[in-house]
Design a protein around this motif. Sequence first.
Motif, PDB file in Angstrom:
ATOM      1  N   THR A  16       0.840  -1.195   0.000  1.00  0.00           N
ATOM      2  CA  THR A  16       0.000   0.000   0.000  1.00  0.00           C
ATOM      3  C   THR A  16       0.874   1.244   0.000  1.00  0.00           C
ATOM      4  O   THR A  16       1.847   1.322   0.747  1.00  0.00           O
ATOM      5  N   ASP A  17       0.529   2.198  -0.845  1.00  0.00           N
ATOM      6  CA  ASP A  17       1.265   3.450  -0.941  1.00  0.00           C
ATOM      7  C   ASP A  17       0.761   4.396   0.148  1.00  0.00           C
ATOM      8  O   ASP A  17      -0.379   4.866   0.095  1.00  0.00           O
ATOM      9  N   LEU A  18       1.590   4.654   1.142  1.00  0.00           N
ATOM     10  CA  LEU A  18       1.215   5.508   2.266  1.00  0.00           C
ATOM     11  C   LEU A  18       2.146   6.710   2.349  1.00  0.00           C
ATOM     12  O   LEU A  18       3.250   6.698   1.807  1.00  0.00           O
ATOM     13  N   LYS A  19       1.702   7.720   3.053  1.00  0.00           N
ATOM     14  CA  LYS A  19       2.484   8.938   3.250  1.00  0.00           C
ATOM     15  C   LYS A  19       2.768   9.122   4.738  1.00  0.00           C
ATOM     16  O   LYS A  19       2.093   8.539   5.585  1.00  0.00           O
ATOM     17  N   ASP A  22       0.092   9.005   7.745  1.00  0.00           N
ATOM     18  CA  ASP A  22      -1.047   8.124   7.468  1.00  0.00           C
ATOM     19  C   ASP A  22      -1.188   7.098   8.578  1.00  0.00           C
ATOM     20  O   ASP A  22      -0.213   6.742   9.250  1.00  0.00           O
ATOM     21  N   LEU A  23      -2.412   6.613   8.744  1.00  0.00           N
ATOM     22  CA  LEU A  23      -2.707   5.599   9.754  1.00  0.00           C
ATOM     23  C   LEU A  23      -2.943   4.253   9.097  1.00  0.00           C
ATOM     24  O   LEU A  23      -3.597   4.169   8.055  1.00  0.00           O
ATOM     25  N   ILE A  24      -2.412   3.209   9.725  1.00  0.00           N
ATOM     26  CA  ILE A  24      -2.674   1.830   9.323  1.00  0.00           C
ATOM     27  C   ILE A  24      -3.581   1.280  10.412  1.00  0.00           C
ATOM     28  O   ILE A  24      -3.172   1.185  11.567  1.00  0.00           O
ATOM     29  N   GLU A  25      -4.818   0.954  10.041  1.00  0.00           N
ATOM     30  CA  GLU A  25      -5.824   0.605  11.032  1.00  0.00           C
ATOM     31  C   GLU A  25      -6.349  -0.812  10.851  1.00  0.00           C
ATOM     32  O   GLU A  25      -6.372  -1.329   9.735  1.00  0.00           O
ATOM     33  N   TYR A  66       7.565   0.522   5.851  1.00  0.00           N
ATOM     34  CA  TYR A  66       7.343   1.761   6.586  1.00  0.00           C
ATOM     35  C   TYR A  66       7.844   1.643   8.016  1.00  0.00           C
ATOM     36  O   TYR A  66       7.774   0.573   8.624  1.00  0.00           O
ATOM     37  N   ARG A 100       0.916   4.671  13.169  1.00  0.00           N
ATOM     38  CA  ARG A 100       1.142   5.907  12.410  1.00  0.00           C
ATOM     39  C   ARG A 100       2.433   5.750  11.612  1.00  0.00           C
ATOM     40  O   ARG A 100       3.473   5.364  12.161  1.00  0.00           O
ATOM     41  N   VAL A 101       2.382   6.059  10.326  1.00  0.00           N
ATOM     42  CA  VAL A 101       3.560   6.015   9.470  1.00  0.00           C
ATOM     43  C   VAL A 101       4.445   7.207   9.799  1.00  0.00           C
ATOM     44  O   VAL A 101       4.008   8.362   9.722  1.00  0.00           O
TER      45      VAL A 101
END
Length: 136
Positions: A16-19, A22-25, A66, A100-101
């Motif tokens: 997954t492309d995250l910044k 961003d939150l991973i939930e 990440y 949190r990323v």
Amino acid sequence: MDKNKPLEQFYHGTKTDLKLGDLIEPGHPSNYGKRKHAKYVYLTGTLDAAIWGAELAQGDAPERIYLVDPSGPIEDDPNLTNKKFPGNPTKSYRTAYFLRVVGEIKDWQAHSSEQLEAMKSHLKKLEQEGIEAIED
């Protein structure tokens, strides 16, 4: 908290492309087994375990690693700890809280194609035997 003890670094491997921020939930389909909506999100204290997570994630997007900060308590991942790897040497954990990323590791070494195919074959065999890869 002991001010002299360094904080442990945690990783999360995915496609997954995250910044940053961003939150991973929990609540998204799992990458493994029957792809049930996961009650937990998974993290690790080792880069190698995060690489496996990224390489084995569903989809065709590029693998990503990440740096993450958990927002709540974490526990040993029962899918690995003391079942396959006694004592949790892979430092594999899960949490019911978001991650949190806080960064991304861009320079990492993928497993060999032979190692990756062997792992995928092993996971396929477990699936054929009806063994669920994720214990929620």
